[in-house]
Scaffold this active site. Structure first.
Site, mmCIF file in Angstrom:
data_model
loop_
_atom_site.group_PDB
_atom_site.id
_atom_site.type_symbol
_atom_site.label_atom_id
_atom_site.label_comp_id
_atom_site.label_asym_id
_atom_site.label_seq_id
_atom_site.Cartn_x
_atom_site.Cartn_y
_atom_site.Cartn_z
ATOM 1 N N HIS B 130 -28.051 94.384 -115.543
ATOM 2 C CA HIS B 130 -27.415 94.635 -114.248
ATOM 3 C C HIS B 130 -27.696 93.404 -113.368
ATOM 4 O O HIS B 130 -28.709 92.740 -113.557
ATOM 5 C CB HIS B 130 -28.114 95.867 -113.673
ATOM 6 C CG HIS B 130 -27.523 96.436 -112.433
ATOM 7 N ND1 HIS B 130 -27.828 95.957 -111.193
ATOM 8 C CD2 HIS B 130 -26.663 97.454 -112.252
ATOM 9 C CE1 HIS B 130 -27.171 96.668 -110.288
ATOM 10 N NE2 HIS B 130 -26.456 97.581 -110.906
ATOM 11 N N ASP B 207 -36.865 97.937 -117.064
ATOM 12 C CA ASP B 207 -36.167 98.667 -116.010
ATOM 13 C C ASP B 207 -35.724 100.013 -116.579
ATOM 14 O O ASP B 207 -34.854 100.067 -117.447
ATOM 15 C CB ASP B 207 -34.971 97.833 -115.543
ATOM 16 C CG ASP B 207 -34.033 98.632 -114.642
ATOM 17 O OD1 ASP B 207 -34.436 99.715 -114.178
ATOM 18 O OD2 ASP B 207 -32.907 98.175 -114.419
ATOM 19 N N GLN B 210 -31.769 103.548 -115.784
ATOM 20 C CA GLN B 210 -30.763 104.336 -116.496
ATOM 21 C C GLN B 210 -31.374 105.256 -117.546
ATOM 22 O O GLN B 210 -30.723 106.168 -118.027
ATOM 23 C CB GLN B 210 -29.760 103.399 -117.196
ATOM 24 C CG GLN B 210 -28.835 102.677 -116.255
ATOM 25 C CD GLN B 210 -27.941 103.619 -115.480
ATOM 26 O OE1 GLN B 210 -27.580 104.683 -115.959
ATOM 27 N NE2 GLN B 210 -27.594 103.238 -114.264
ATOM 28 N N LYS B 233 -31.162 108.482 -109.636
ATOM 29 C CA LYS B 233 -30.491 108.587 -110.935
ATOM 30 C C LYS B 233 -30.961 109.838 -111.673
ATOM 31 O O LYS B 233 -30.473 110.136 -112.757
ATOM 32 C CB LYS B 233 -30.813 107.370 -111.811
ATOM 33 C CG LYS B 233 -30.574 106.034 -111.158
ATOM 34 C CD LYS B 233 -29.211 105.488 -111.450
ATOM 35 C CE LYS B 233 -29.153 104.011 -111.076
ATOM 36 N NZ LYS B 233 -27.778 103.584 -110.816
ATOM 37 N N CYS B 371 -21.554 95.914 -112.008
ATOM 38 C CA CYS B 371 -22.606 94.960 -111.649
ATOM 39 C C CYS B 371 -23.194 94.302 -112.892
ATOM 40 O O CYS B 371 -24.385 94.004 -112.938
ATOM 41 C CB CYS B 371 -23.711 95.609 -110.820
ATOM 42 S SG CYS B 371 -23.110 96.274 -109.279
#
Lengths: 140, 413
Positions: B130, B207, B210, B233, B371
Site C-alpha cells: 500500500h 503490517d 488487512q 478494519k 493505493c
C-alpha cells in the site's frame, strides 16, 4: 444555438427519463458517440487533474469560436464530457466564461455521480473555462 | 462447486447480521450490499454501545486525574490494552502502543530508524505494498542515504521468495511487508520472511492491517519485531490502532512526538522520557477509540476467528467461481493463500464504470488503484474493481454482486 438554448435542450432530454438506469444508458450512449480527441493530444499535458479516470481535453480556436475535443478511458466519464462539449464547444470564449452551469444540477447529474466523479466534473468545467479565459485574453 | 448451504454450520450469519444496524439501510433505493470491507469494516451494536457508554458515563482524561471518572476511564483504556495484548499473544502489555492507526504506527518506526541507518544500508519492501507502506520508507531513505529494494512478485500476486533470499544480505537492516495485500488479498509467508531476515540481523515490520480481521496472529510465536493493526478494519472505530514492538526495540527507538503523557520530568534544560508505552503516546489519546477497539476484539472473539475465516473462505470461493463464469472477466491476485478479496476487471471496461453502476444497485465496492499503484503498473491496468467480504456478508449478496456485474457489463459494452 446559444449556450443557454443548448442547456435547456439537455434539461428537456433528461426530464424524459424515468429512472437512473435510463439516464446512465443515455450517458453511456453519448460517451460512445463522443468525437475522439486527436491522438497527438492524449498526453500528460492534456490530462485534467482531479479526475480519477483519465480525461484528456484539447482546445483550439476556429474563426472566433473555441472548439473542444476530449476523451476518457472510462465510458460514463466520456458521456459527461460529451454533454459538456455539446454545451461549451463552438462558442465564443466570452460566452463560455459567462455561462452558468446550473443545468448540471437541473438534470440531476451531480447527485447521481459519486463524490470523486462530481469533483472531476467541477475540474472539467474549470478547465474548459480556463481555456476560454486564455483565448479571450489573446483576443483582447 | 461450493455448496451454498453446507458451510454455515459454525456461524449463523442471520443472527450476526442483526448486530450490524447499518446493514438494514437502503442505498439508492436498494438494500445495501456492503462489499468494501478491506477499506473499512462495519460496526456492530456491541461496539457502538461501548462508544455511547463511554461518552454517557465516564468520559474523562486518563492517566493524570485524581477524580473517579478519570480513574474509570484509565481502567477501561488499560483493560483494552490488555485485551489487545492477549488477543495477539503479546508478551508484555507495554509492548502495545496505541496509535491513530497503521499509517501512524509505520511512520513512528520509520522515524525512529533514522538514527540506526547510514549510507549503504538497505531496506527491503515487498512489491505488494500500500502507498502508506512505501512512502515512509522512501522518506527514511532520503534522510539516511539507505537504499530501498523491492521484493518482486509473480503474476499470481505472490512474492518471489527466492528473490527475497537473494536480496537479503548483511546490508539489510529492515524488512517491511504486509501480512495480507490490500489490493489482491494475498497472504504472505511472513514466518519465512521473518526467519530469514533475522538470520542476517535485520529487523522486520509486518503490517497486519488487512490480516487482523481474518487471521488471529500469535506475535510471540511469529517472533516479529514490529506489527501494526488498525481497529477500523476489524469492527472497531476509525482513528485508532496499535503498534506492537518488541521491548528491546521500543526501548531503543527515540520518542516520535513530544507532548504531555510521554515525559517523566521536564525542565527547560532537559526532559526525561516516560517509560513504555507512554514514551510513544504523547498527548491525550483516542480514549474512546481504544476502549471500543477492545469491545470489537471481544465481539470477534465471541464469534471465533476459526469460524470467521472458514466462512469467509467459502464466500470468496463461491464469488470467485461465479464471477469467473462471466465472459471477459479477469481476476487479479490468484495466490494459493488469500483472504476474502476478489480484485477483477472486465475486458474493455474501465473499473470506475462498473463501480458506478454497482453503486446504483446498492452494492458498495472499491474501484481504482487501491493505493497500490505499483501493483497496477505491474499488471498494466488503471485499477480494478475490488469486492472484499466479511463474515456478515451472505451467499445471496454474492449472487447480487454477480447479477449486478452482468448488468453493468451489458450496459457498458
Amino acid at each position: 444555438m446559444t449556450i443557454q438554448e443548448i442547456q435547456e435542450e439537455i434539461v428537456d432530454e433528461f426530464s424524459m427519463f424515468e429512472d437512473w438506469m435510463q439516464r446512465y444508458e443515455y450517458m453511456i450512449e453519448l460517451g460512445k458517440s463522443l468525437p475522439l480527441i486527436d491522438g497527438q493530444y492524449k498526453t500528460e499535458d492534456h490530462i485534467i487533474k482531479g479526475c480519477q479516470s483519465k480525461v484528456w481535453v484539447h482546445a483550439e480556436m476556429k474563426d472566433d469560436k473555441v472548439v473542444f475535443t476530449a476523451d476518457s478511458d472510462a465510458i460514463i466519464t466520456k458521456g459527461i464530457i460529451a454533454i459538456l462539449i455539446r454545451v461549451f464547444s463552438n462558442q465564443k470564449p466570452q460566452d463560455v466564461i459567462n455561462a452558468s452551469t446550473d443545468f448540471i444540477d437541473e438534470i440531476g447529474l451531480k447527485e447521481h455521480l459519486s463524490p470523486t466523479r462530481a469533483n472531476g466534473l467541477v475540474s472539467m468545467i474549470k478547465q474548459l473555462k480556463l481555456y476560454a479565459v486564455a483565448y479571450q485574453a489573446q483576443l483582447n | 462447486m461450493t455448496n451454498k448451504n453446507t458451510i454455515a454450520a459454525k456461524l449463523d450469519v442471520d443472527v450476526i447480521r442483526k448486530d450490524f444496524p447499518i446493514l438494514k439501510r437502503k442505498v439508492n433505493g436498494q438494500s445495501l450490499v456492503y462489499l468494501d470491507n478491506a477499506a473499512t469494516s462495519q460496526t456492530p451494536q456491541q461496539v457502538i454501545d461501548a462508544i455511547v457508554d463511554y461518552y454517557q458515563n465516564y468520559n474523562a482524561n486518563i492517566h493524570r486525574g485524581v477524580h473517579s471518572l478519570s480513574q474509570e476511564a484509565t481502567d477501561a483504556y488499560e483493560t483494552a490494552r490488555e485485551k489487545i495484548r492477549a488477543h495477539f499473544n503479546i508478551g508484555k502489555r507495554h509492548e502495545v502502543i496505541f496509535t491513530s492507526g497503521t499509517t501512524h504506527a509505520i511512520n513512528l518506526v520509520a522515524s525512529g530508524f533514522t538514527h540506526f541507518l547510514k549510507e549503504g544500508d538497505e531496506i527491503l519492501v515487498s512489491a505488494l505494498e500500500h502507498h502508506s507502506n512505501i512512502v515512509p520508507w522512501q522518506m527514511l531513505c532520503e534522510r539516511t542515504g539507505a537504499k530501498l529494494r523491492v521484493i518482486p512478485m509473480t503474476m499470481n500476486g505472490e512474492l518471489k521468495m527466492e528473490e527475497y533470499h537473494r536480496l537479503l544480505s548483511e546490508r539489510t537492516k529492515l524488512v517491511f511487508c504486509n501480512h495480507v495485500s490490500n489490493a489482491l488479498g494475498t497472504i504472505n509467508p511472513i514466518e519465512g520472511i521473518i526467519g530469514a531476515a533475522h538470520k542476517v540481523g535485520a529487523a522486520v515490520l509486518i503490517d497486519g492491517a488487512q490480516a487482523a480481521a481474518h487471521i488471529k496472529s500469535d506475535l510471540q510465536k511469529l517472533d516479529v519485531d514490529f506489527y501494526t493493526v488498525s481497529a477500523h478494519k476489524m469492527c472497531g472505530p476509525t482513528g485508532v490502532g496499535i503498534l506492537y514492538g518488541k521491548e528491546k526495540w521500543l526501548n531503543k527507538l527515540p520518542p516520535y512526538q513530544g507532548g504531555g503523557e510521554m515525559i517523566a520530568e521536564v525542565t527547560f534544560e532537559k526532559t526525561t522520557y516516560a517509560n513504555l508505552p507512554h514514551k510513544f503516546e504523547a498527548g491525550t489519546p483516542n480514549i474512546c477509540g481504544g476502549i471500543a477497539f477492545g469491545a470489537a476484539l471481544d465481539y470477534m472473539n465471541t464469534i471465533g476467528f476459526e469460524a470467521i475465516s472458514e466462512y469467509e473462505d467459502a464466500l470468496v470461493d463461491y464469488a470467485t467461481e461465479q464471477l469467473l463464469a462471466i465472459d471477459g472477466l479477469k481476476i487479479y491476485g490468484t495466490a494459493k493463500h488469500k483472504t476474502s478479496v476478489v480484485s477483477f476487471n472486465i475486458e474493455d471496461i474501465h473499473p470506475y464504470d462498473i463501480g458506478t453502476i454497482l453503486d446504483k444497485m446498492g452494492i458498495a465496492v472499491r474501484t481504482g488503484h487501491h493505493c497500490a499503484q505499483p501493483i497496477m503498473d505491474f499488471y498494466q491496468i488503471p485499477g480494478t474493481v475490488r469486492a472484499s467480504f466479511s463474515f456478515y456478508n451472505t451467499m445471496e449478496e454474492v449472487d447480487k454482486l454477480v447479477e449486478a456485474v452482468k448488468k453493468a457489463k451489458s450496459m457498458l459494452l
